[in-house]
Design an enzyme around this catalytic site. Structure first.
Site: not given
Length: 309
Positions: A15, A37-38, A91
């Site tokens: 997303i 971010s991993r 969301k």
């Protein structure tokens, strides 16, 4: 707030790549300066393995955009707010209603913006549908939200776990439109949740709701549809019928197409976020999340066949 909002994004998944990065690029008043971010990195910005590292490495950052799974969003949002950052929540805004309410209270206390985003509310025809319905008495609403989970959520096991929402991840989009366009409050009456034998979250759901004046509202969510996807909200009133289709981007009234436009939801959300930050305002309507919580509370759980995604 003066100047450009310097933002960091947490969770560089599908997303984020498909929607958030292009939308930020198109929006004036906000620049992406970092990503946490991993397992992935973004080009042209500073990259960090964790939110902690990003907050430490970017002391001048103004806002944090949270795109990780809802199960971990509360702690991340709380950390960002306590660090004095404005927060944009993908969301659903959190795994529970009380988590989001606590974040809203904390944001107010810290004097920062928190934005619970509902992208489907920004679909091209939603505002026109709301205006049309405001002048009429609604007598019935029927929602069909059916899509292919393998297409939209490939290799995302978190979505099937407790707190991952299952089919309510897309279904909450329909509820976000419903609560926006209905001229009256909506109440959950009953629900039926189909849960695969090998999952913890539902793959399908049937909801029975009602408006404050008693108009029946029914919704059918399903993640097993292949081929053309279905995102329809049909409304009957005492003075005509309305159909919102294509996820809210097409409006038909009494058989005549009134609005039809391509998707442009995420750029509009970022324009709204920029304004909220400038105003130091809160933008967090939790009614869609409350309806999902009510469905889980009153819903009958119906075991169904195992599903291999």
């Amino acid at each position: 707030m003066n100047g450009i909002i310097k933002a960091g994004l947490v969770g560089l998944g599908k997303i984020a790549r498909d929607q958030h990065l292009p939308a930020i690029e198109q929006t004036g008043g906000i620049d992406l300066v970092a990503v946490a971010s991993r397992n992935a990195q973004a080009d042209g910005v500073n990259n960090y393995p964790t939110l902690d590292a990003m907050l430490a490495g970017e002391p001048d950052m103004d806002a944090v955009i949270l795109c990780q799974p809802p199960q971990v969003r509360y702690e991340a949002a709380r950390e960002a707010i306590l660090a004095g950052k404005h927060v944009f929540l993908e969301k659903p805004p959190g795994a529970t209603v009380t988590q989001v309410e606590a974040l809203i209270t904390l944001a107010r206390a810290q004097g920062v913006t928190i934005y619970a985003s509902w992208h489907s509310r920004h679909a091209a025809a939603v505002a026109d549908a709301k205006a049309w319905m405001a002048k009429r008495k609604v007598t019935r609403v029927s929602i069909e939200w059916r899509e292919d989970v393998r297409h939209w959520h490939p290799s995302q096991p978190w979505i099937w776990e407790a707190g991952g929402f299952g089919v309510f991840d897309p279904g909450i989009n329909a509820l976000s439109i419903l609560t926006e366009i209905m001229p009256e409050p909506v109440t959950m009456l009953a629900a039926s949740l189909e849960v695969p034998a090998n999952k913890q979250a539902p793959i399908a759901a049937s909801l029975k709701m009602a408006s404050a004046s008693g108009a029946p509202i029914e919704a059918a969510f399903d993640w097993r549809q292949t081929g053309k996807q279905t995102w329809d909200i049909a409304v009957e009133t005492q003075d005509g019928k309305l159909l919102l289709s294509e996820g809210g981007n097409q409006l038909t009234v009494d058989g005549e197409v009134m609005v039809q436009a391509p998707e442009g939801e995420y750029p509009e959300m970022y324009r709204q976020f920029v304004q909220l930050v400038k105003d130091r305002a809160i933008g967090a309507d939790i009614r869609p999340l409350q309806l999902v919580a009510d469905a889980f509370l009153c819903g009958k759980h119906c075991p169904t066949a195992a599903f291999e995604d």
